[in-house]
Design an enzyme around this catalytic site. Structure first.
Site, mmCIF file in Angstrom:
data_model
loop_
_atom_site.group_PDB
_atom_site.id
_atom_site.type_symbol
_atom_site.label_atom_id
_atom_site.label_comp_id
_atom_site.label_asym_id
_atom_site.label_seq_id
_atom_site.Cartn_x
_atom_site.Cartn_y
_atom_site.Cartn_z
ATOM 1 N N LYS A 69 0.842 -1.205 0.000
ATOM 2 C CA LYS A 69 0.000 0.000 0.000
ATOM 3 C C LYS A 69 0.870 1.246 0.000
ATOM 4 C CE LYS A 69 -1.683 1.827 4.121
ATOM 5 N NZ LYS A 69 -1.467 3.267 4.156
ATOM 6 N N ASN A 70 1.850 1.260 0.920
ATOM 7 C CA ASN A 70 2.644 2.480 1.093
ATOM 8 C C ASN A 70 3.582 2.757 -0.073
ATOM 9 O OD1 ASN A 70 1.345 3.013 3.434
ATOM 10 N ND2 ASN A 70 3.034 2.408 4.796
ATOM 11 N N ARG B 184 -3.495 10.432 4.467
ATOM 12 C CA ARG B 184 -2.280 11.203 4.584
ATOM 13 C C ARG B 184 -1.361 11.012 3.368
ATOM 14 N NH1 ARG B 184 1.311 13.864 8.049
ATOM 15 N NH2 ARG B 184 3.436 13.399 7.472
ATOM 16 N N ASP C 277 -4.225 8.280 9.523
ATOM 17 C CA ASP C 277 -4.382 7.512 10.760
ATOM 18 C C ASP C 277 -4.302 8.394 11.985
ATOM 19 O OD1 ASP C 277 -4.538 5.195 9.406
ATOM 20 O OD2 ASP C 277 -2.467 4.607 9.738
ATOM 21 N N ASP D 269 4.974 -0.048 12.018
ATOM 22 C CA ASP D 269 3.721 -0.614 11.509
ATOM 23 C C ASP D 269 3.537 -2.085 11.901
ATOM 24 O OD1 ASP D 269 3.108 1.816 10.440
ATOM 25 O OD2 ASP D 269 3.436 1.264 8.348
#
Ligand code: UD1
Length: 425
Positions: free
Chosen positions: A22-23, A94, A118, A308
């Protein structure tokens, strides 16, 4: 609103395949803005954040097509793009801030709403803006928007030293520098695999970058970049979550399409907890045949222990033998989820950025609420080993990071269902 209903007590056994990070995917989509034409990005996970980024790119003038079956995103970037990223999208994610660098580089200006994301603590943008200012930009904060203007002839390469190896700031400066005039050096740059992924896509696009994967990245600006076809790096945090799931449930999971080198610190910790970790043809395998031993962790920028993965490891420590100290150095509010974990009977005491976890033989199923993506994953893992039934609320957070989490869990033997919430509303 939906919930996960979990009956604890089953071992997880089998194989699970990891998709793109995802990131990384979100940033690669923003990177596409740097080159007019058709960019193709593969292994893009089917999550809400991808839809938000797609919508953001559309509003900037791009045509975006995402196929959830093939996980391919196609982004057609026009010669002229807009430069405003609206509040209604940015506040929901974000990672929207990733358009900041490309917009300034391509259009000479950016109006980007200050982001949300988040609820894991204050997440400043000072290093992003200080770096852009060093490159000659003016930055003001106007009515909730960051307004950035490059000099008339474009950003100017320079030496930037980051106070802290921020992932986001490194990305912004990298993307701003690839089209700047002359040489930019980012010192104390973040070294996360997702940064390497962006650098490699940029290199494929024609950018001149050296020091990729190190804390000193040097970029020689080029006049133009070309669109490319690029495959996203596998999601190391999802892979790490499955690794913890195997250890916690005393199971045996082969995690495929994953790169164990990207989570070697976390895997070392699992070995210290008593797990066996081995490499396999398609990825790696985690087996556990005993109750885990509690292990200390300290979160740090890569290659340190990933923040994470911290909630998942707290969840594991909560049912381990002994006690352990968990130190969180990146996001101060990340321990908020400990209150929820305590509802399952976990014994965790927090003091500032330390959490002391005393392992218990049993947790006891209860209703809990996910407070962010990784906290949600930690609560699901705890529910898998708790006695009786755990209902995890606010699973929209979990859906932001884990595609079809309950389907994979079910395939591995868990008893979990997705249901409509019966909450009073
Ligand atoms: C990214 C990841 C997130 C991960 C984090 C650290 C995305 C979308 N998110 O977040 O999942 O937990 O990296 O690995 O990729 N900071 C400042 N000023 C700045 C920039 C950062 O004070 O200008 C602070 C933040 O408040 C935070 C810390 O630095 O305390 C880390 O932030 P950063 O590394 O930038 O993380 P993100 O890019 O936000």
């Amino acid at each position: 609103m939906e919930v996960f209903r979990i009956q604890g007590g089953t071992r997880l056994v089998g194989q699970v395949r990891i998709t793109g990070a995802k990131n990384s995917s979100l940033k690669l989509m923003a990177t596409a803005l740097l080159a007019p034409g058709l960019t193709t990005i593969r292994s893009v996970p089917n999550i809400l954040d991808v839809a938000i980024m797609a919508e953001l790119l559309r509003r900037l003038g791009c045509a975006v097509n995402y196929n959830p079956e093939t996980e391919v995103a196609q982004i057609n970037v026009p010669e002229t793009i807009e430069h405003r990223a609206d509040y209604d999208l940015v506040r929901r994610m974000r990672a929207s801030i990733a358009v900041l660098g490309p917009l300034v580089a391509r259009t000479g200006s950016a109006d980007v709403a200050l982001p949300g994301g988040d609820a894991i603590g204050s997440r400043g943008l000072d290093m992003h803006t200080a770096g852009l200012e060093r490159m000659g930009a003016t930055v003001t904060n106007e009515h909730g928007y960051l307004v950035v203007h490059a000099p008339t002839n474009g950003l100017v390469g320079t030496q930037v030293y980051l106070d802290f190896p921020s992932v986001g700031a490194t990305e912004t400066l990298l993307m701003a520098a690839v089209l700047a005039n002359g040489q930019t050096v980012i010192d104390n740059a973040a070294r996360e695999p997702e940064i390497v992924d962006i650098c490699q896509m940029l290199q494929k696009m024609g950018a001149n970058i050296s020091g990729v994967g190190s804390s000193l990245i040097t970029i020689e600006g080029v006049a133009k970049l070309n669109p490319v076809d690029y495959d996203t790096v596998p999601d190391r945090i999802v892979a790490g979550t499955w690794a913890v799931a195997a250890a916690m449930t005393q199971g045996d999971i082969e995690i495929t399409n994953a790169n164990p080198d990207h989570i070697s610190m976390a895997l070392d910790k699992l070995v210290a907890a008593g797990a066996q970790v081995s490499s396999s043809n398609a990825g790696f395998r985690v087996q556990m045949d005993r109750r885990p031993k509690a292990i200390d962790i300290v979160t740090l920028p890569y290659p340190g222990f990933a923040t994470d993965l911290q909630p998942q490891f707290i969840a594991m420590n909560a049912i381990s033998e002994g006690q352990a100290m968990v130190t969180e150095n990146l996001f101060e509010a990340r321990f908020r989820f400990v209150q929820e974990l305590s509802r399952l009977g976990a014994e965790v005491r927090t003091d500032g950025h330390h959490a002391l976890v005393r392992g218990r033989a049993n947790l006891s199923g209860a209703p809990v609420e996910a407070t962010d993506i990784r906290a949600g994953a930690g609560l699901v893992l705890a529910g898998l080993v708790a006695d009786g039934e755990t209902v995890v609320h606010a699973i929209e957070h979990i859906d932001r990071g884990y595609v079809g989490f309950e389907k994979d869990l079910t395939r591995l033997g868990a008893k979990i269902t997705r249901e409509k919430s019966q909450d009073f509303s």
